[in-house]
Design an enzyme around this catalytic site. Structure first.
Site, PDB file in Angstrom:
ATOM      1  CB  SER A 118      -0.959  -0.056   1.160  1.00 51.51           C
ATOM      2  OG  SER A 118      -1.862   1.135   1.073  1.00 51.51           O
ATOM      3  CG  ASP A 158      -7.200  -3.599  -2.138  1.00 55.56           C
ATOM      4  OD1 ASP A 158      -7.722  -2.691  -1.354  1.00 55.56           O
ATOM      5  OD2 ASP A 158      -6.103  -3.563  -1.971  1.00 55.56           O
ATOM      6  CG  HIS A 204      -5.691  -2.147   1.513  1.00 53.13           C
ATOM      7  ND1 HIS A 204      -5.114  -1.951   0.084  1.00 53.13           N
ATOM      8  CD2 HIS A 204      -5.026  -1.131   2.015  1.00 53.13           C
ATOM      9  CE1 HIS A 204      -4.248  -1.062  -0.004  1.00 53.13           C
ATOM     10  NE2 HIS A 204      -4.128  -0.696   1.313  1.00 53.13           N
TER      11      HIS A 204
END
Ligand SMILES: *[C@@H]1O[C@H](CO)[C@@H](O)[C@H](O)[C@H]1NC(C)=O
Ligand SMILES: *[C@@H]1O[C@H](CO)[C@@H](O)[C@H](O)[C@H]1NC(C)=O
Length: 418
Positions: A179, A355, A387
């Site tokens: 991320s 996600d 996620h």
């Protein structure tokens, strides 16, 4: 008459139920507070599964002391002198190195990689739980918190990489970012292109800028665009502050009650979906209380605002300090975009349609067009991962990390089997 009988029967029963419920709550509360995995830190979590662990410190060019944890080898491997490629694992927003070691050993990414023959280094960016020191600034000053992911990429990552190289005597490392950590792999190379020589490959897991994100993130992103003028005033007059999460016990208890009880688990599933996307079937709800005992970790208010900007503009640019501040910092009125064409190492991208934070549309519109196509070496769609599942789902080693291990083995001539 009938109604009186009814009343006299139901009232005490209500009380009994209330009493039982309170007792249950107290029980959960105690359980949440007493599970050993909730009150230990990252090195202890690593040791708990039998791995060696070291704590290293690096000082950044702008004076922050960042803590790097190292798992030098796997659980069963001897220090036999065979080659262990160093890998830096960089965490996501509001997380720290704990995200890579929160699961039992076979589904904790850092431990899976150590077992596969890597020398694993775990990043803790400035302002997170493990990196709260600076050569001259105290965390109770606004100045300490005047940073965003710009500084993570410009200073923290280069400092960590140089520390790894000097510790291991290697000339380059592998980089795995999740991320925010994935975005940082690219922004670091855009900002400091000389680090291309120090990276063998970038593995970008769910690289996000949040533009098309859904659920709570989508709401926040729209709200951000509305209130930006007010936030600019805050940035320019009051500086930046700590985003801290004082109480761990309450979220632990709430998660314990909502995520592990059979009938109300749906509430937890709904909350998880709105926050990160529909969770994988292999997500272990019983571990939620453990996750929230380590996360969220700290960051600065400016960094959250920077994410608001990334998400509302869909441009991967430096932090927008508003025209005056931009003029001072960047010598131009707007915040300069990162030049991702500076990335000149093999890039592998992992994403999932479940996600809700890192959407494929955003990778396709904000990242892929900018990176030279000859460096994109692999794009992997992971089935049904939200996620967080990349680091929490119990089959993450097989679905994500075994692919990374496979790619590295192809790239390395010689590597430890374990
Ligand atoms: C900040 O912390 C330092 C050291 O802990 C202390 O000496 C100082 O008075 C504090 N400053 C403020 C503004 O609280
Ligand atoms: C799920 O979490 C519980 C609680 O921490 C743990 O005891 C169990 O081993 C976990 N299951 C798996 C498959 O990881």
């Amino acid at each position: 008459m009938i109604s009186r009988v009814k009343n006299s029967l139901t009232l005490p029963r209500d009380r009994v139920e209330m009493y039982l419920l309170l007792n249950l709550f107290a029980l959960f509360y105690q359980a949440a507070a007493s599970d050993p995995e909730m009150s230990i830190n990252v090195p202890q979590m690593i040791q708990r599964w039998g791995y060696p662990v070291e704590e290293l410190g690096a000082i950044t060019e702008d004076g922050y002391c960042i803590t790097i944890f190292r798992i030098p080898r796997g659980i069963n491997s001897l220090d036999s002198g065979c080659k262990r490629p160093p890998v830096l694992m960089d965490h996501s927003l509001l997380c720290d190195s704990s995200e890579f070691v929160m699961n039992p050993r076979d589904s904790s990414p850092a431990m899976a990689l150590a077992d596969a023959g890597f020398d694993v280094f775990l990043m803790n960016h400035r302002g997170t739980t493990y990196s709260t020191k600076h050569r001259g600034l105290n965390t109770n000053t606004s100045k300490f918190w005047e940073f965003t992911m710009d500084e993570y990429g410009q200073y923290d990552n280069p400092a960590a990489i140089d520390l790894i190289l000097s510790t291991t005597g290697e000339r380059s490392i592998y980089y795995i970012g999740h991320s925010q950590g994935a975005l940082l792999g690219m922004t670091m190379l855009a900002e400091r292109p000389e680090y291309n020589q120090k990276i063998r490959s970038l593995f970008l897991i769910a690289p996000a800028n949040g533009h098309s994100c859904r659920g709570f993130c989508g709401l926040l992103s729209r709200f951000y665009a509305l209130v930006k003028p007010m936030l600019d005033v805050y940035v320019n007059t009051l500086g930046s502050h700590e985003v801290a999460f004082a109480s761990r016990l309450i979220p632990q208890t709430v998660m314990d009650v909502f995520c592990t009880s059979p009938y109300i688990k749906m509430i937890c599933q709904g909350w998880t979906t709105l926050t990160m996307g529909p969770p994988a079937k292999t997500f272990n709800y019983s571990r939620w209380p453990i996750y929230v005992s380590h996360l969220p970790s700290g960051t600065s208010t400016w960094n959250l605002l920077h994410w608001g900007q990334l998400s509302s503009t869909n441009i991967i640019a430096h932090f927008d300090h508003s025209p005056n501040g931009n003029m001072k910092r960047y010598g131009q009125l707007s915040a300069p975009p990162y030049n991702l064409a500076q990335v000149r190492v093999p890039v592998h991208i992992f994403w999932s349609d479940s996600d809700w934070l890192a959407r494929w549309e955003d990778v396709e519109s904000a990242i892929l067009p900018q990176i030279r196509s000859e460096f994109i070496k692999g794009i992997y769609e992971i089935d049904s991962y939200d996620h967080l599942d990349y680091v929490t789902a119990t089959d993450n080693a097989e679905k994500v990390f075994s692919r990374i291990i496979g790619e590295v083995r192809k790239q390395e001539k010689e590597m430890c089997e374990q």
